[in-house]
Scaffold this motif. Structure first.
Motif, mmCIF file in Angstrom:
data_model
loop_
_atom_site.group_PDB
_atom_site.id
_atom_site.type_symbol
_atom_site.label_atom_id
_atom_site.label_comp_id
_atom_site.label_asym_id
_atom_site.label_seq_id
_atom_site.Cartn_x
_atom_site.Cartn_y
_atom_site.Cartn_z
ATOM 1 N N UNK A 1 0.818 -1.218 0.000
ATOM 2 C CA UNK A 1 0.000 0.000 0.000
ATOM 3 C C UNK A 1 0.841 1.252 0.000
ATOM 4 N N UNK A 2 1.913 1.231 0.775
ATOM 5 C CA UNK A 2 2.807 2.389 0.859
ATOM 6 C C UNK A 2 3.465 2.641 -0.495
ATOM 7 N N UNK A 3 3.961 1.571 -1.106
ATOM 8 C CA UNK A 3 4.597 1.719 -2.423
ATOM 9 C C UNK A 3 3.601 2.237 -3.449
ATOM 10 N N UNK A 4 2.385 1.720 -3.392
ATOM 11 C CA UNK A 4 1.346 2.178 -4.308
ATOM 12 C C UNK A 4 1.079 3.667 -4.123
ATOM 13 N N UNK A 5 0.936 4.097 -2.885
ATOM 14 C CA UNK A 5 0.698 5.525 -2.607
ATOM 15 C C UNK A 5 1.867 6.370 -3.092
ATOM 16 N N UNK A 6 3.087 5.883 -2.900
ATOM 17 C CA UNK A 6 4.274 6.619 -3.357
ATOM 18 C C UNK A 6 4.300 6.745 -4.877
ATOM 19 N N UNK A 7 3.824 5.722 -5.572
ATOM 20 C CA UNK A 7 3.817 5.757 -7.037
ATOM 21 C C UNK A 7 2.692 6.627 -7.579
ATOM 22 N N UNK A 8 1.529 6.574 -6.942
ATOM 23 C CA UNK A 8 0.376 7.270 -7.487
ATOM 24 C C UNK A 8 0.261 8.726 -7.043
ATOM 25 N N UNK A 9 0.843 9.113 -5.930
ATOM 26 C CA UNK A 9 0.738 10.506 -5.474
ATOM 27 C C UNK A 9 1.279 11.493 -6.525
ATOM 28 N N UNK A 10 2.469 11.259 -7.068
ATOM 29 C CA UNK A 10 2.947 12.199 -8.103
ATOM 30 C C UNK A 10 2.064 12.207 -9.346
ATOM 31 N N UNK A 11 1.493 11.065 -9.701
ATOM 32 C CA UNK A 11 0.602 11.003 -10.865
ATOM 33 C C UNK A 11 -0.675 11.790 -10.605
ATOM 34 N N UNK A 12 -1.213 11.651 -9.403
ATOM 35 C CA UNK A 12 -2.437 12.395 -9.055
ATOM 36 C C UNK A 12 -2.167 13.891 -9.083
ATOM 37 N N UNK A 13 -1.018 14.315 -8.565
ATOM 38 C CA UNK A 13 -0.670 15.738 -8.574
ATOM 39 C C UNK A 13 -0.450 16.238 -10.002
ATOM 40 N N UNK A 14 0.123 15.402 -10.845
ATOM 41 C CA UNK A 14 0.325 15.786 -12.250
ATOM 42 C C UNK A 14 -1.021 15.944 -12.957
ATOM 43 N N UNK A 15 -1.981 15.080 -12.645
ATOM 44 C CA UNK A 15 -3.315 15.206 -13.231
ATOM 45 C C UNK A 15 -3.989 16.488 -12.760
ATOM 46 N N UNK A 16 -3.802 16.824 -11.497
ATOM 47 C CA UNK A 16 -4.369 18.073 -10.966
ATOM 48 C C UNK A 16 -3.769 19.275 -11.718
ATOM 49 N N UNK A 17 -2.438 19.285 -11.849
ATOM 50 C CA UNK A 17 -1.784 20.395 -12.563
ATOM 51 C C UNK A 17 -2.262 20.472 -14.016
ATOM 52 N N UNK A 18 -2.399 19.311 -14.663
ATOM 53 C CA UNK A 18 -2.873 19.287 -16.045
ATOM 54 C C UNK A 18 -4.317 19.789 -16.133
ATOM 55 N N UNK A 19 -5.125 19.443 -15.146
ATOM 56 C CA UNK A 19 -6.516 19.920 -15.125
ATOM 57 C C UNK A 19 -6.559 21.434 -14.983
ATOM 58 N N UNK A 20 -5.738 21.977 -14.094
ATOM 59 C CA UNK A 20 -5.680 23.433 -13.914
ATOM 60 C C UNK A 20 -5.224 24.090 -15.214
ATOM 61 N N UNK A 21 -4.204 23.533 -15.841
ATOM 62 C CA UNK A 21 -3.718 24.086 -17.111
ATOM 63 C C UNK A 21 -4.805 24.039 -18.180
ATOM 64 N N UNK A 22 -5.561 22.938 -18.235
ATOM 65 C CA UNK A 22 -6.641 22.814 -19.226
ATOM 66 C C UNK A 22 -7.750 23.823 -18.948
ATOM 67 N N UNK A 23 -8.076 24.012 -17.680
ATOM 68 C CA UNK A 23 -9.101 25.004 -17.341
ATOM 69 C C UNK A 23 -8.644 26.408 -17.724
#
Length: 119
Positions: free
Chosen positions: A52-74
């Motif tokens: 679970x920890x490894x999964x969270x470590x892998x997905x946290x940067x991806x989730x933040x990148x999606x947030x940044x991309x969403x802001x850029x798209x908006x």
């Protein structure tokens, strides 16, 4: 997909990571380096946590990148950040354009990963 939904995913991941760091008394960077080098947990009861920890470590940067991309798209669609903040502060939904990538962050991808044993 909404901006709040992306943020809730990020908050959940950050909370999980913080909990693991407190439980095992080591920073995630140290843990993840060990995990990706193939080190196994010294206690079999830790396998689920480490996965679970490894999964969270892998997905946290991806989730933040999606947030940044969403802001850029908006922004590209003419949205003003201050107006988005105002909507969010009033608990109004801020829809974001659907983002498709090869390593797309989704709860289902992450959930399937956390059900597996570590490599």
């Amino acid at each position: 997909m909404t901006l709040d939904g992306l943020l809730q995913d990020i908050y959940t991941l950050e909370d999980e990571i913080r909990d693991y760091k407190r439980k095992y008394h080591v920073l995630s960077e140290t843990f993840y380096e060990s995990y990706t080098a193939g080190e196994k947990p010294p206690d079999d009861s830790w396998v689920r946590d480490w996965t679970g920890w490894a999964s969270a470590c892998e997905f946290a940067p991806k989730a933040k990148a999606h947030y940044r991309a969403a802001i850029d798209a908006l922004r590209a669609n003419g949205q003003i950040i201050a107006e988005m903040i105002q909507k969010a502060a009033r608990y109004e939904s801020v829809s974001v354009p659907w983002l498709i990538t090869n390593d797309s962050f989704t709860r289902s991808n992450r959930n399937s990963m956390t059900s597996q044993a570590p490599p």
